[in-house]
Design a protein around this motif. Structure first.
Motif: not given
Length: 291
Positions: A215, A46-50
């Motif tokens: 993250l 998820q576009q490096q959000r998760a």
């Protein structure tokens, strides 16, 4: 292939092929995830959000969760890849057990791409190894003292600076190595450049893990992963043959050159009996150097 196949006019060369095909057993990795039990790897999505975490379990090489080195063959399914354990350095090695000429090595990495690697070749079936090309995002830091300029003589090697991986280090990245292209600026005929492309084995040493994004509050896994590897080349005949023949009694893969120009040997590396007035030489453009 840019090489000509007419042996009557000068140097001639056999057609190229993927040397890995039929040689899966001669391809090895020093590290493979999940060989002794399940290991979990965490990657962003998820576009490096998760972050998502998946197991690797290679105890049964045919399972969906397995990532063995045989998965890099161009004949394996597109959703398969090899993956290392969370360690570095890691080596991939292919033993050809005979002399071949390398046209092109293609490595398609599944992200994150390594930050530094060395492509090495052997001429004595793995007893000694010579670097053919260094690659790094920061050559001076990864390989101090190795030149970063394209070679101007055939005995030089250099470090190629890898382009930045951009905003998403997890997309696929292809790295190619061609000895002829590497020596494009060397003032020498192609036949001489082909002589330095010879090898009896190839090794890819992955020496530095690629950077992974941070993250908040989560640790992403660092590992090497390769979707596809192709070793394009042909049997080395020193310009004296335009095709290779399987040996009669041996495995179909140990190939002999179909020697022309009164040469002989597995690789046309000597003059045939009764043709020894002139010393043996590799053929060149426009000169067969017939024995």
């Amino acid at each position: 292939s840019p090489f000509q196949d007419d042996c009557s006019r000068g140097a001639c060369y056999p057609p190229s092929d993927d040397l890995l095909l039929g040689r899966a057993r001669q391809l090895q990795a020093s590290s493979t995830c999940g060989l002794t039990g399940s290991e979990v790897f965490c990657t962003p999505y998820q576009q490096q959000r998760a972050m998502k975490c998946c197991p690797c379990d290679s105890r049964n090489p045919n399972s969906q969760l397995a990532h063995t080195v045989q998965d890099v063959l161009s004949t394996s399914r597109p959703d398969r890849w090899w993956q290392s354990r969370k360690e570095s350095p890691v080596t991939l090695q292919v033993d050809l057990n005979n002399l071949f000429q390398l046209d092109n090595l293609m490595l398609m990495f599944k992200g994150p791409r390594p930050s530094a690697l060395v492509i090495e070749r052997t001429l004595d079936n793995g007893r000694t190894w010579q670097p053919a090309l260094y690659l790094a995002t920061d050559c001076e830091q990864a390989f101090p003292g190795v030149p970063t300029r394209t070679p101007l003589t055939l005995d030089q090697t250099y470090c190629y600076t890898l382009p930045p991986t951009g905003t998403n280090p997890y997309q696929d990245h292809t790295i190619e190595f061609s000895p002829l292209r590497q020596y494009a600026y060397v003032q020498a005929p192609n036949s001489q450049k082909i002589e330095v492309s010879g090898l009896t084995g190839l090794r890819v040493r992955l020496t530095e893990l690629g950077d992974v994004p941070r993250l908040p509050g989560r640790a992403l896994s660092k590992f090497y992963a390769l979707k596809e590897m192709r070793v394009i080349g042909s049997c080395m005949c020193h310009g004296h043959a335009n095709r290779c023949l399987p040996e009669e009694y041996n495995s179909p893969l140990s190939t002999n050159c179909d020697c022309q120009h009164n040469t002989a040997g597995v690789n046309c590396e000597r003059c045939a009996d009764l043709y020894n007035d002139l010393p043996w030489r590799p053929a060149e453009e426009g000169n067969t150097h017939t024995c």
